[in-house]
Motif scaffolding. Structure first.
Motif, PDB file in Angstrom:
ATOM      1  N   TYR A 187      28.814  35.176  41.636  1.00  0.00           N
ATOM      2  CA  TYR A 187      27.309  35.603  41.280  1.00  0.00           C
ATOM      3  C   TYR A 187      27.134  35.801  40.143  1.00  0.00           C
ATOM      4  O   TYR A 187      27.238  36.922  40.276  1.00  0.00           O
ATOM      5  CB  TYR A 187      27.225  36.078  42.669  1.00  0.00           C
ATOM      6  N   LEU A 195      29.554  38.405  39.412  1.00  0.00           N
ATOM      7  CA  LEU A 195      30.300  39.616  40.054  1.00  0.00           C
ATOM      8  C   LEU A 195      30.857  38.541  40.953  1.00  0.00           C
ATOM      9  O   LEU A 195      31.171  37.203  40.436  1.00  0.00           O
ATOM     10  CB  LEU A 195      29.595  39.613  41.161  1.00  0.00           C
ATOM     11  N   PHE A 197      34.699  36.974  43.423  1.00  0.00           N
ATOM     12  CA  PHE A 197      35.439  37.281  44.159  1.00  0.00           C
ATOM     13  C   PHE A 197      36.387  36.380  44.723  1.00  0.00           C
ATOM     14  O   PHE A 197      36.098  35.797  44.954  1.00  0.00           O
ATOM     15  CB  PHE A 197      34.944  37.531  45.514  1.00  0.00           C
ATOM     16  N   ILE A 213      32.914  42.578  38.971  1.00  0.00           N
ATOM     17  CA  ILE A 213      31.646  42.662  38.282  1.00  0.00           C
ATOM     18  C   ILE A 213      32.212  42.745  36.454  1.00  0.00           C
ATOM     19  O   ILE A 213      32.996  43.334  35.675  1.00  0.00           O
ATOM     20  CB  ILE A 213      31.354  44.046  38.599  1.00  0.00           C
ATOM     21  N   GLY A 225      37.282  46.062  38.142  1.00  0.00           N
ATOM     22  CA  GLY A 225      36.740  45.590  39.808  1.00  0.00           C
ATOM     23  C   GLY A 225      38.395  46.270  40.210  1.00  0.00           C
ATOM     24  O   GLY A 225      38.798  47.333  39.915  1.00  0.00           O
ATOM     25  N   LEU A 226      38.699  45.043  41.404  1.00  0.00           N
ATOM     26  CA  LEU A 226      39.524  46.505  42.779  1.00  0.00           C
ATOM     27  C   LEU A 226      40.304  44.825  42.478  1.00  0.00           C
ATOM     28  O   LEU A 226      40.612  43.669  42.570  1.00  0.00           O
ATOM     29  CB  LEU A 226      39.572  47.054  42.929  1.00  0.00           C
ATOM     30  N   ASN A 227      41.993  45.321  43.526  1.00  0.00           N
ATOM     31  CA  ASN A 227      42.388  44.502  44.277  1.00  0.00           C
ATOM     32  C   ASN A 227      43.156  45.279  45.977  1.00  0.00           C
ATOM     33  O   ASN A 227      43.290  46.544  45.323  1.00  0.00           O
ATOM     34  CB  ASN A 227      43.739  44.186  43.767  1.00  0.00           C
TER      35      ASN A 227
ATOM     36  N   LEU B 432      22.395  46.729  37.682  1.00  0.00           N
ATOM     37  CA  LEU B 432      22.887  45.859  36.592  1.00  0.00           C
ATOM     38  C   LEU B 432      21.566  44.575  36.667  1.00  0.00           C
ATOM     39  O   LEU B 432      21.760  44.336  35.950  1.00  0.00           O
ATOM     40  CB  LEU B 432      24.417  44.599  37.704  1.00  0.00           C
ATOM     41  N   TRP B 471      34.220  51.847  45.050  1.00  0.00           N
ATOM     42  CA  TRP B 471      33.640  51.209  44.223  1.00  0.00           C
ATOM     43  C   TRP B 471      32.328  51.124  45.622  1.00  0.00           C
ATOM     44  O   TRP B 471      32.561  50.407  45.899  1.00  0.00           O
ATOM     45  CB  TRP B 471      33.934  50.272  43.872  1.00  0.00           C
ATOM     46  N   TYR B 487      34.612  50.029  48.346  1.00  0.00           N
ATOM     47  CA  TYR B 487      35.716  50.196  49.059  1.00  0.00           C
ATOM     48  C   TYR B 487      36.025  51.445  48.974  1.00  0.00           C
ATOM     49  O   TYR B 487      35.707  51.969  47.147  1.00  0.00           O
ATOM     50  CB  TYR B 487      36.966  49.422  48.316  1.00  0.00           C
TER      51      TYR B 487
END
Lengths: 272, 692
Positions: A187, A195, A197, A213, A225-227, B432, B471, B487
């Motif tokens: 997005y 963004l 995903f 992001i 970012g994250l996992n 943002l 986040w 998260y």
């Protein structure tokens, strides 16, 4: 002794290092900065991350990346590549090497990608080689396919399959190379913000959710970012210096610790 | 711009008066909606009364748009960085606001956000009057009286029986009624005087100085004068302090993780404020001041509070007097609770220096606090609490900052306590784009860090033994749709209560709210939380640590039939996995609300069915004004209530609530002295407000 220690390490950390990464490498500080939720990114690093995106490269580019995992010697990854736009699309070539002289993997690839209407498509041909000192060498051919669809404004959707030929190594055990699929959505509400995903699935492991992001402020890129599964956090920084693009990313794994990645790309040929 | 502004204003100033008049009647209902959308609605046994009270105070004492600072706006939680910066910059650029309706012309404000903010702000156009004159004209001058009780008899109110060894079992000293009264005389930005008195169920109305009981059980008062002489604030009585990220001063209130995923990670510099809540574990009581010198602000206070604790003697260890823990619930019903009342005295001296740059972009400050008890606190040593505070006195200090760059706000605090324990809380909140807001927060609270009055972002109820990264993301991809995520990953480097090993976990949320039209709203939320817990297995010497995963889903739909009637349907479902066992819970609730010029009624009928206590359902309920209610239900049964409000005149309003829970197959409800014989529990509440 060192050989055994390395092999043991490789097997204990298999989820992280060996199986899930043997053929599917996420490369580039930009990708890492956004938690490798990279399936919708169409840039030079797409040749590694989703070959469908290589048509996003407008000018001839060479690039280089270096990764260091968890502060362990031998857990390094070096990647180089080049992409050149031609009449019918973009062509590219790349080489990745992971490991040291005791244990290492190489992938050499050639790729082609093009944008037709609102769909980007790409195909990559690879030769994978694994070498363990005192054990010998094994290799296999495998293929990747990927695409990105920019159907509605601000959104894009992507899918990627690595090793859809279900290739096996030519060793006596016929070790299977992993089969990996990625699907993602991006997005981009404004020019300066993206963004991402992704869902990442290796056939032998639990699915991983990845999110990231990227925000641009005066040609400086801020990324996070994250996992999940296992939990990893990512932070990255990038600078656009015109012909040069420099990036750095850091990530922490919930059990294994910190890894770093630095990368640089250079645009050698400006298409008029 | 200027011309358009004047036109707009001349038209709107007239309109403002009508809105004010309307607010009077509908305040309760509109406020409920704001609260409901903000708070974490599916979990936690935390006491939200304090937070509710604070937001309501803001609502009934609106901020002056021409004098408010960033922290005031941040405390409302629903504004983005872009919007806050918009208001501050607008004031710098165009001068003072003339009407609140100018908000709609500020960058980043849509009509909806402006409408949401307007109840919380005013524009004071008149010149400031003398103190005496202001004193004659308060914004608020009101008395609240509340009565609540349970109709069924609990075991604590029966005549005592004897145990098998012939000892007489304890019973509650008083009657089962809760009484509450509050008086307030205040003018926003000028002064506030008030007191609160309360008696909890089971407490006795008695004058007995030996046990610190003086009629009612709980008293609180405050007197505050603002912006007079050299002082920004002077407070005598009960007060709170909030500076930095809550590592040193945190005043017992935290919004936590909920529907609002971005701005809740930050604590705001709310400064000194009078304490008006009935939550009995108040922070400070004494005298406090705040004063400004150019860009610096100085705050200082002295406090003396008596707290509840049992003073023990241990001749073996040669410790004559000590306490092993402080009781914080504030209930004094049984002999042992009464004996513990006000046995510990707590003296504190605290201070803060705050520097703010001229353009309000940079803020740096120092916090310091020294606390001394009259007897040492020596907890019963367990493996998990061996790093907890031991001793008579504690001191701690912290440094914090806030920095605003365009639409990004960076903030953080670092603190160190007497034990050399350290804590850090830091993060970034960014708008943002006008569609996307995001935040990242990092915390690392050392296990040796001791803070009695801190309250910082995190999983643990007290600050310490925790690391985590969070986040938050809020997206408005298309008009009328809001999508939010967070998260949170957390880790406890040392053991915890009921967790015999270092452990970790995560908390994930995804939510969407969709306003199909002004009349029809949908809301969906998914939450997943995983954390480690002990699993004791019979005949096994070691306790196993296993992960408990709780998933909760919420869906609700609100529909306005016309100007008077509205409907709300709510569904909640939970799923808990622990050590190979799975349990589920479900609740469905239907609300019917009716409002009219002078009265309002709200009714609910709900069915719940849960496998066990772990899969219990928390559900928000409407209640008497100022009462925040989010009860939890488990087992099988029905729950219904009726709550009504009647405005007799501008000065007199009444509230009444009747609620009942009926379980399908239970012979008793509750345990210990709280046990009710039977399958039904009924509550009634009555409240009256007199505005003078």
């Amino acid at each position: 002794m060192k050989v055994i220690a390395t092999i043991l390490l490789v097997f204990f950390l298999k989820a992280e290092i060996l199986y899930s990464q043997t053929t599917d490498y996420n490369i580039g500080a930009r990708s890492k900065g956004v938690g490798n939720s990279n399936s919708n990114i169409a840039d030079e690093w797409s040749i590694f991350n989703n070959v469908g995106g290589i048509s996003g490269v407008e000018n001839g580019t060479v690039f280089f990346s270096y990764d260091r995992y968890y502060g362990i010697d031998g857990f390094n990854k070096v990647a180089v590549g080049a992409i050149q736009p031609i009449k019918w699309g973009n062509i590219g070539a790349s080489v990745v090497r992971f490991g040291d002289e005791l244990y290492n993997e190489q992938i050499a690839s050639a790729a082609f990608g093009n944008k037709i209407g609102f769909v980007r498509l790409g195909l990559r041909v690879n030769y994978f080689q694994m070498r363990i000192e005192d054990f010998g060498t094994a290799g296999a051919m495998f293929f990747d396919l990927g695409g990105i669809v920019e159907l509605i404004p601000k959104f894009s959707f992507a899918a990627y399959i690595s090793n859809f030929t279900l290739s096996e190594l030519n060793n006596t055990e016929k070790t299977k190379l992993p089969v990996v699929m990625k699907a993602g959505i991006s997005y981009k509400p404004i020019e300066t913000l993206s963004l991402y995903f992704d869902i990442y699935k290796d056939v032998d492991f639990d699915p991983v959710f990845k999110a990231g992001i990227e925000y641009v402020i005066h040609k400086v890129y801020l990324r996070t970012g994250l996992n999940t599964n296992p939990f990893k956090s990512f932070f990255g920084l990038g600078i656009d210096l015109g012909r040069f693009n420099i990036g750095y990313a850091i990530s922490t794994h919930e059990y294994l610790g910190t890894s770093h990645q630095a990368s640089v790309s250079f645009t050698y040929h400006k298409k008029q | 711009m200027r011309n358009r502004r004047i036109l707009l204003i001349s038209f709107l100033v007239i309109f403002t008066h009508q809105v004010r008049a309307q607010k009077e009647v509908t305040e309760n209902l509109d406020f409920e909606r704001i609260i409901e959308n903000l708070l974490p609605s599916q979990e936690y046994d935390l006491d939200y009364n304090d937070l509710y009270d604070r937001l309501f105070t803001l609502y009934s004492n609106p901020l002056d748009l021409n004098t408010l600072v960033r922290a005031d706006l941040q405390a409302l939680f629903f504004l983005s960085e872009e919007q806050i910066t918009g208001i501050i910059d607008y004031r710098l650029k165009y001068g003072k606001f003339i009407s609140v309706y100018e908000l709609t012309t500020i960058d980043g404000f849509d009509l909806e956000t402006a409408q949401r903010l307007i109840p919380f702000v005013v524009v004071e156009l008149n010149k400031r009057a003398s103190f005496r004159r202001n004193l004659e004209r308060p914004d608020n001058h009101e008395v609240f009286i509340r009565y609540q009780t349970v109709l069924e008899q609990k075991k604590g109110y029966t005549s005592p029986d004897t145990t098998s060894s012939g000892k007489i079992n304890s019973r509650y000293a008083g009657d089962p009624n809760r009484l509450y009264a509050r008086y307030l005389y205040s003018k926003s930005g000028e002064y506030s005087f008030g007191f609160t008195v309360e008696k909890d169920p089971g407490e006795k109305l008695i004058w007995d100085p030996n046990t610190s009981r003086y009629g009612l059980d709980y008293y609180s008062f405050h007197a505050m004068i603002e912006n007079r002489w050299i002082f920004k604030k002077i407070i005598i009585g009960d007060f709170n302090m909030d500076y930095g990220q809550g590592l040193v001063f945190g005043s017992g209130f935290r919004i936590g993780k909920g529907f609002e995923p971005v701005t809740t990670v930050r604590r705001n510099n709310m400064g000194l404020r009078p304490y008006r809540s009935v939550y009995e574990n108040k922070d400070f009581s004494g005298a406090a001041f705040s004063t400004n010198l150019k860009s610096f602000e100085f705050n200082g206070f002295y406090s003396f509070v008596r707290r509840d604790a049992i003073i023990r003697e241990d001749s073996y260890d040669d410790r004559d007097h000590f306490i092993s823990y402080i009781q914080t619930v504030g209930l004094h019903r049984t002999a042992s609770e009464i004996n513990a009342k006000h046995q510990l005295s707590d003296q504190s001296i605290g201070g803060n220096i705050n520097y703010k740059s001229r353009n309000q972009k940079l803020e740096i400050g120092l916090n310091g606090l020294f606390t001394n008890y009259n007897v040492p606190l020596i907890p019963n040593t367990k493996k998990y609490n061996q790093f907890d505070f031991v001793g008579v006195s504690n001191h701690l200090g912290g440094m914090y900052f806030n920095y605003h760059l365009k639409n990004i706000h960076a903030f953080g605090e670092m603190a160190i306590s007497k034990s050399s324990g350290k804590a850090i809380s830091t993060g970034i909140i960014a708008s943002l784009s006008s569609q996307v807001q995001a935040s990242v927060h990092y915390r690392n609270y050392g296990k040796e860090y001791h803070s009695f009055y801190g309250n910082a972002f995190g999983e643990n109820s007290k600050i310490g033994n925790e690391q985590g990264i969070y986040w938050g993301l809020k997206i408005l991809p298309v008009p009328k749709l809001i999508v939010s995520f967070y998260y949170d990953y957390f880790m406890f480097p040392w053991l915890k209560y009921r967790v015999n090993a270092p452990s970790d976990g995560h908390d994930i949320m995804a939510a969407a709210t969709y306003a199909y039209s002004r009349k029809l709203n949908f809301r969906f939320q998914y939450r997943q939380k995983a954390k480690d817990l002990n699993n004791k297995i019979k005949n096994e010497p070691l306790v196993r640590i296993e992960t408990q995963t709780t998933k909760r889903v919420l869906f609700d739909m609100k529909y306005d039939l016309d100007d008077h009637f509205s409907l709300k349907t709510r569904l909640q479902w939970s799923d808990v996995d622990f050590a190979g066992l799975n349990s589920n819970g479900f609740i469905i609730a239907q609300d019917l609300n009716y409002k009219h010029a002078r009265y309002a009624l709200s009714a609910r009928f709900a069915l719940f069915d849960t496998d066990d206590y772990d899969s219990r359902q928390y559900i928000y309920e409407r209640d008497l004004l100022y009462v925040y209610s989010i009860p939890s239900f488990y087992d099988k049964g029905v729950r219904y209530y009726l709550v009504g409000k009647y405005v007799v005149s501008r000065s007199l309003s009444f509230w009444l609530k009747f609620s009942q829970t009926k379980y399908s197959s239970r012979e008793s409800i509750g345990s210990g002295l709280e046990e009710i014989n039977g399958d039904t529990k009924s509550n009634i509440g009555f409240q009256m407000r007199v505005r003078i």
